[in-house]
Design an enzyme around this catalytic site. Structure first.
Site, PDB file in Angstrom:
ATOM      1  N   GLY A  46       0.999  -1.211  -0.035  1.00 53.90           N
ATOM      2  CA  GLY A  46       0.035   0.000   0.162  1.00 53.90           C
ATOM      3  C   GLY A  46       1.054   1.169  -0.062  1.00 53.90           C
ATOM      4  O   GLY A  46       1.719   1.450   0.703  1.00 53.90           O
ATOM      5  N   ALA A  47       0.556   2.330  -0.928  1.00 53.89           N
ATOM      6  CA  ALA A  47       1.498   3.137  -1.013  1.00 53.89           C
ATOM      7  C   ALA A  47       1.934   4.253  -0.067  1.00 53.89           C
ATOM      8  O   ALA A  47       3.400   4.108   0.369  1.00 53.89           O
ATOM      9  CB  ALA A  47       1.058   4.068  -2.251  1.00 53.89           C
ATOM     10  N   GLN A 192      -5.823  -8.527  -2.039  1.00 59.48           N
ATOM     11  CA  GLN A 192      -5.852  -7.943  -1.033  1.00 59.48           C
ATOM     12  C   GLN A 192      -7.211  -7.415  -0.432  1.00 59.48           C
ATOM     13  O   GLN A 192      -7.500  -7.019   0.613  1.00 59.48           O
ATOM     14  CB  GLN A 192      -5.036  -6.271  -1.496  1.00 59.48           C
ATOM     15  CG  GLN A 192      -3.692  -6.350  -1.555  1.00 59.48           C
ATOM     16  CD  GLN A 192      -3.375  -6.656  -2.986  1.00 59.48           C
ATOM     17  OE1 GLN A 192      -3.958  -7.381  -3.771  1.00 59.48           O
ATOM     18  NE2 GLN A 192      -2.283  -6.231  -3.392  1.00 59.48           N
ATOM     19  N   ASP A 233      -1.569   4.655  -6.457  1.00 69.18           N
ATOM     20  CA  ASP A 233       0.035   4.541  -6.177  1.00 69.18           C
ATOM     21  C   ASP A 233       0.687   5.828  -6.847  1.00 69.18           C
ATOM     22  O   ASP A 233       1.681   5.820  -6.272  1.00 69.18           O
ATOM     23  CB  ASP A 233       0.498   3.163  -6.638  1.00 69.18           C
ATOM     24  CG  ASP A 233      -0.030   1.838  -5.653  1.00 69.18           C
ATOM     25  OD1 ASP A 233      -1.137   1.527  -5.976  1.00 69.18           O
ATOM     26  OD2 ASP A 233       0.657   1.770  -4.828  1.00 69.18           O
ATOM     27  N   LYS A 244      -4.184  -0.458  -8.288  1.00 70.02           N
ATOM     28  CA  LYS A 244      -3.911  -1.998  -8.264  1.00 70.02           C
ATOM     29  C   LYS A 244      -4.454  -2.493  -9.709  1.00 70.02           C
ATOM     30  O   LYS A 244      -5.394  -1.999 -10.174  1.00 70.02           O
ATOM     31  CB  LYS A 244      -4.502  -2.538  -7.193  1.00 70.02           C
ATOM     32  CG  LYS A 244      -4.510  -4.262  -7.119  1.00 70.02           C
ATOM     33  CD  LYS A 244      -3.440  -4.756  -7.259  1.00 70.02           C
ATOM     34  CE  LYS A 244      -2.328  -4.319  -6.385  1.00 70.02           C
ATOM     35  NZ  LYS A 244      -0.950  -4.820  -6.878  1.00 70.02           N
TER      36      LYS A 244
HETATM   37  O1  MRU Z   1       0.488  -3.994  -4.367  1.00 75.98           O
HETATM   38  P1  MRU Z   1       0.006  -3.101  -3.441  1.00 75.98           P
HETATM   39  O2  MRU Z   1      -0.900  -3.955  -2.406  1.00 75.98           O
HETATM   40  O3  MRU Z   1       0.821  -2.332  -2.470  1.00 75.98           O
HETATM   41  O4  MRU Z   1      -1.168  -2.373  -3.935  1.00 75.98           O
HETATM   42  C1  MRU Z   1      -1.839  -1.395  -3.174  1.00 75.98           C
HETATM   43  C2  MRU Z   1      -2.652  -0.472  -4.135  1.00 75.98           C
HETATM   44  O5  MRU Z   1      -2.825  -0.532  -5.292  1.00 75.98           O
HETATM   45  C3  MRU Z   1      -3.503   0.758  -3.222  1.00 75.98           C
HETATM   46  O6  MRU Z   1      -4.710   0.783  -3.870  1.00 75.98           O
HETATM   47  C4  MRU Z   1      -2.561   2.099  -3.317  1.00 75.98           C
HETATM   48  O7  MRU Z   1      -1.447   1.571  -2.848  1.00 75.98           O
HETATM   49  C5  MRU Z   1      -3.259   2.995  -2.168  1.00 75.98           C
HETATM   50  S1  MRU Z   1      -3.087   2.384  -0.520  1.00 75.98           S
HETATM   51  C6  MRU Z   1      -3.675   3.597   0.595  1.00 75.98           C
END
Ligand code: MRU
Length: 342
Positions: A46-47, A192, A233, A244
Site C-alpha cells: 500500500g503506497a 488484498q 499508487d 492496483k
Molecule cells: O500492490 P499493493 O498491495 O501495494 O497495491 C496497493 C494499491 O494498489 C493501493 O490501492 C494503493 O497503494 C493505495 S493504498 C492507500
C-alpha cells in the site's frame, strides 16, 4: 484499530500482510535490508505504508552505519530501499524527505542526526494518519447514503499508517451516520480485497461483502452501487491514476453505468513531474502469484504468465481525486498543482 507498522526499540515491527487473515503475525525488521525485503515481498504494502516503511528504513539504516562513512552508507541505504517497488511514488517521496534531512544536518554530531531521523520517520507516520483523517472528512460527503460502495484492492489502515485513504472515506461516511455497505473486489492475484479489506472492515463492524473481480460490472449495472472509491499508487499531473491492476476495468464500467468513480490519495501520491499516466512505471510481479494460491498450483506447470501489479486509469474516468487538501476535479492539470501548492 490494527497497527500496520511501528517503530520500536527492537526495530521496525510490521503486521505480516502476506498471511492475513489466516494468521496475525508480526515481523521485526532489525536493519534497512530487512525493511527493503519486507517492502519487496509485500509483508508491508500500500503506497502510504510503503512510504512510512521506507522512512523508518532510512532511520534504522543510519543507526548502524560506520561514523566515518555515514554519507556513503546513506546513499546505499536509499538506493536499496528505492529498488524495492517501482510504482508507488510515496516510496521515493519518503526516501527523498529523509535523505534531505540527513544531508541538511551534515556537520552535526552523528548521534544527533540519528535521533533526528528517528523523529522524522515517526513524523511521517503520524502525519499519514492525520492526512487520512482529512481525506476521510473531505470525502465523506460524496458517498451516497443508503447505497453500496465498491472498492478495489486495500486502501485501508493496512495500506497506510492507519485509518486508510479509500477506506478512510468509507469510515468517515459511516462515522457521519451514513448507512452504507461495502462491496470489496477480491483483487486477484494477491487478494488484498478478500484478505485485507474484508478483514479490517469486519473488525470495524462495517457491513462488507466480497465479490470476485469479474462480478464488478454486474453490480455496477445493478443500481445498487452509489459510488466507487479506490486508492492510488501514483497520480500524474493530468489526473491519470496508477492503482492496483483491475482498477481501470472498474473505472470504465463505473462510467458506462453512471456511477461516480473517486480516487482517495494523499498529496504525496501526486507525481507532478509526469505529464501523463503512460510515464508511470508499472511493476511486474513474479509469475507464481498468478499460477499459485497460497502455494497451491492452480495452473498447468510451465504455462506463460503476465503479472502487472498496477494499471493506469485515464483521467476521463475519474470523477474526483480526494486529498487531504480538498477534492480535485477536471481539468486536473489545473486542480492538482493548485491543491499541491496550498
Ligand atoms: O500492490 P499493493 O498491495 O501495494 O497495491 C496497493 C494499491 O494498489 C493501493 O490501492 C494503493 O497503494 C493505495 S493504498 C492507500
Amino acid at each position: 484499530m490494527v497497527e500496520t507498522i511501528q517503530w520500536t526499540a527492537d526495530g521496525v515491527v510490521m503486521i505480516d500482510q502476506t498471511v492475513l487473515p489466516r494468521e496475525t503475525k508480526f515481523v521485526t525488521c532489525r536493519d534497512y535490508k530487512e525493511v527493503a525485503v519486507a517492502i519487496k515481498d509485500m509483508i508491508i504494502r500500500g503506497a502510504p505504508a510503503i512510504g512510512v516503511a521506507a522512512a523508518m528504513g532510512v532511520a534504522i539504516g543510519l543507526q548502524k552505519c560506520a561514523p566515518a562513512s555515514w554519507r556513503e552508507e546513506l546513499e546505499t541505504i536509499c538506493e536499496t530501499l528505492a529498488r524495492t517497488r517501482p510504482t508507488a511514488v510515496n516510496l521515493f517521496w519518503a526516501i527523498g524527505r529523509m535523505k534531505k534531512l540527513a544531508l541538511s544536518l551534515e556537520g552535526r554530531p552523528l548521534d544527533e542526526i540519528r535521533a533526528r531521523l528517528i523523529e522524522e520517520a515517526q513524523r511521517v507516520y503520524e502525519e499519514d494518519i492525520a492526512i487520512n483523517r482529512a481525506i476521510g472528512a473531505n470525502g465523506a460527503g460524496l458517498v451516497p447514503d443508503g447505497k453500496h460502495v465498491l472498492t478495489h484492492c486495500n486502501a485501508g489502515a493496512l495500506a497506510t499508517a492507519g485509518y486508510g485513504t479509500a477506506l478512510g472515506v468509507i469510515r468517515a461516511a459511516v462515522e457521519a451516520g451514513k448507512k452504507i455497505a461495502v462491496l470489496a473486489d477480491e483483487t486477484r492475484p494477491f487478494l488484498q480485497g478478500a484478505r485485507l479489506t474484508a478483514w479490517e472492515l469486519q473488525q470495524d463492524g462495517i457491513e462488507t461483502k466480497i465479490i470476485t473481480d469479474n462480478m464488478a460490472g454486474h453490480f455496477l449495472r445493478s443500481g445498487k452501487i452509489g459510488c466507487v472509491v479506490v486508492g492510488a499508487d501514483r497520480i500524474a499531473r493530468n489526473g491519470d491514476v496508477a492503482n492496483k491492476i483491475g482498477t481501470y476495468s472498474v473505472a470504465v464500467l463505473a462510467k458506462e453505468n453512471g456511477v461516480p468513480f473517486y480516487v482517495a490519495a494523499p498529496i504525496s501520491t501526486l507525481d507532478l513531474t509526469l505529464t501523463g499516466g503512460e510515464q508511470i512505471p508499472i511493476e511486474e510481479r513474479p509469475a507464481a502469484e498468478v499460477t499459485h494460491v497460497f502455494g497451491v498450483a492452480v495452473a498447468p506447470e510451465g504455462i506463460g504468465v503476465e503479472n502487472p501489479a498496477f494499471d493506469v486509469t485515464p483521467n476521463r474516468y475519474v470523477t474526483g481525486i480526494i486529498t487531504e487538501k480538498g477534492v480535485a476535479t477536471a481539468p486536473y492539470e489545473e486542480s492538482l498543482p493548485r491543491l499541491a501548492a496550498l
